[in-house]
Scaffold this active site. Structure first.
Site, short mmCIF file in Angstrom:
data_model
loop_
_atom_site.label_atom_id
_atom_site.label_comp_id
_atom_site.label_asym_id
_atom_site.label_seq_id
_atom_site.Cartn_x
_atom_site.Cartn_y
_atom_site.Cartn_z
N ASP A 135 0.90 -1.31 -0.12
CA ASP A 135 -0.09 -0.03 0.04
C ASP A 135 0.87 1.20 0.05
O ASP A 135 0.56 2.25 -0.89
CB ASP A 135 -0.89 -0.15 1.36
CG ASP A 135 -0.22 -0.26 2.58
OD1 ASP A 135 0.93 -0.54 2.65
OD2 ASP A 135 -1.07 -0.31 3.49
N ASP A 138 7.00 4.33 3.37
CA ASP A 138 7.20 5.49 4.34
C ASP A 138 8.77 5.54 4.47
O ASP A 138 9.53 6.22 3.49
CB ASP A 138 6.49 5.43 5.76
CG ASP A 138 6.46 6.53 6.39
OD1 ASP A 138 7.41 7.42 6.26
OD2 ASP A 138 5.60 6.74 7.66
N ARG A 200 -10.21 1.07 7.12
CA ARG A 200 -10.20 0.38 6.11
C ARG A 200 -11.50 0.26 5.25
O ARG A 200 -11.31 -0.03 3.96
CB ARG A 200 -9.93 -1.01 6.44
CG ARG A 200 -8.60 -1.35 7.05
CD ARG A 200 -8.10 -2.67 7.18
NE ARG A 200 -7.09 -2.92 8.23
CZ ARG A 200 -5.85 -2.85 7.97
NH1 ARG A 200 -5.10 -2.44 6.81
NH2 ARG A 200 -4.91 -3.30 8.95
#
Ligand SMILES: Nc1nc2c(ncn2[C@@H]2O[C@H](COP(=O)(O)O)[C@@H](O)[C@H]2O)c(=O)[nH]1
Ligand SMILES: [Mg+2]
Length: 218
Positions: A135, A138, A200
């Site tokens: 997803d 970072d 979500r």
């Protein structure tokens, strides 16, 4: 053609933030997000393009590895688009699907990476072309750790697609092969990205508000 950062969609500036009034937000999250960064329709259109690039580059069957839980929605939509596409020679790309559980965050802070992957699953990766579906990148620490682990099992190739890459000074320099959007250094939720398992069920990718952080903190 390898994808370069100039090919990513950059949504890092203030003008990229949509007001909550511009799109429909579930009532139960109205106070918990401060802005909409990427509306669901734009996410879907971008994934279709990433699927096109992946299919064009594929040289054989792919083992598509979903990084749970946050990557599950991107994985599902990406796989659907890849299935619908053919290469310029008319051939489609055979897919097999794998699921890897990686956990690192509590609230909006990383607590170290835990990878759930059995030896027997990993042995099946030998000689295969892996496509890792994540997803968000970072710091890059999760992906670097996962790739180190996967490479021990001698896959033929490993490529990574991440829907989002956060522009942050904390980055370790890791860059995925296929990226949807560069996003600002903020904690984002929605489209299966969670904050302590909440959000979500939100379709758009949004910036969490202070109210949201407090409401769902553990
Ligand atoms: N819901 C969100 N999850 C995030 C965000 N930033 C990171 N993450 C989670 O961590 C890993 C990657 O982090 P890294 O520092 O190791 O690269 C990623 O898989 C997510 O699960 C965020 O803004 N929102
Ligand atoms: Mg993830």
């Amino acid at each position: 053609m390898p994808m370069e950062p100039k090919d990513w969609i950059d949504v890092t500036t203030e003008k990229n933030h949509y007001s909550l009034d511009h799109f429909v937000i579930p009532k139960h999250y109205e106070q918990d997000v401060s802005s909409i960064l990427i509306p669901h329709g734009v996410i879907m259109d971008r994934i279709q393009k990433l699927a096109r690039l992946i299919v064009d580059d594929a040289t054989g069957p792919l083992v598509v590895c979903c990084i749970l839980k946050g990557g599950h929605q991107y994985f599902a939509d990406l796989v659907n688009y890849i299935k619908a596409l053919t290469k310029s020679n008319g051939m489609s790309v055979p897919l097999s699907l794998e699921f890897i559980r990686v956990k690192s965050y509590k609230n909006d802070q990383s607590e170290g990476v835990t990878i759930s992957l059995s030896e027997s699953e990993c042995k099946d990766f030998a000689g295969k072309n892996l496509l890792i579906v994540e997803d968000i990148i970072d710091t890059g620490n999760t992906m670097v750790k996962l790739l180190e682990r996967l490479k021990q099992y001698n896959p033929k190739s490993v490529k990574v697609t991440s829907l989002l890459v956060k522009k942050t000074s904390r980055s370790n320099g890791y860059v995925p092969d296929y990226v949807g959007f560069a996003i600002p250094d903020a904690f984002v939720v929605g489209y299966a990205l969670d904050y302590n398992e909440y959000f979500r069920d939100l379709d758009h990718i949004c910036v969490i508000s202070d109210h949201g952080k407090q409401a769902y903190a553990i």
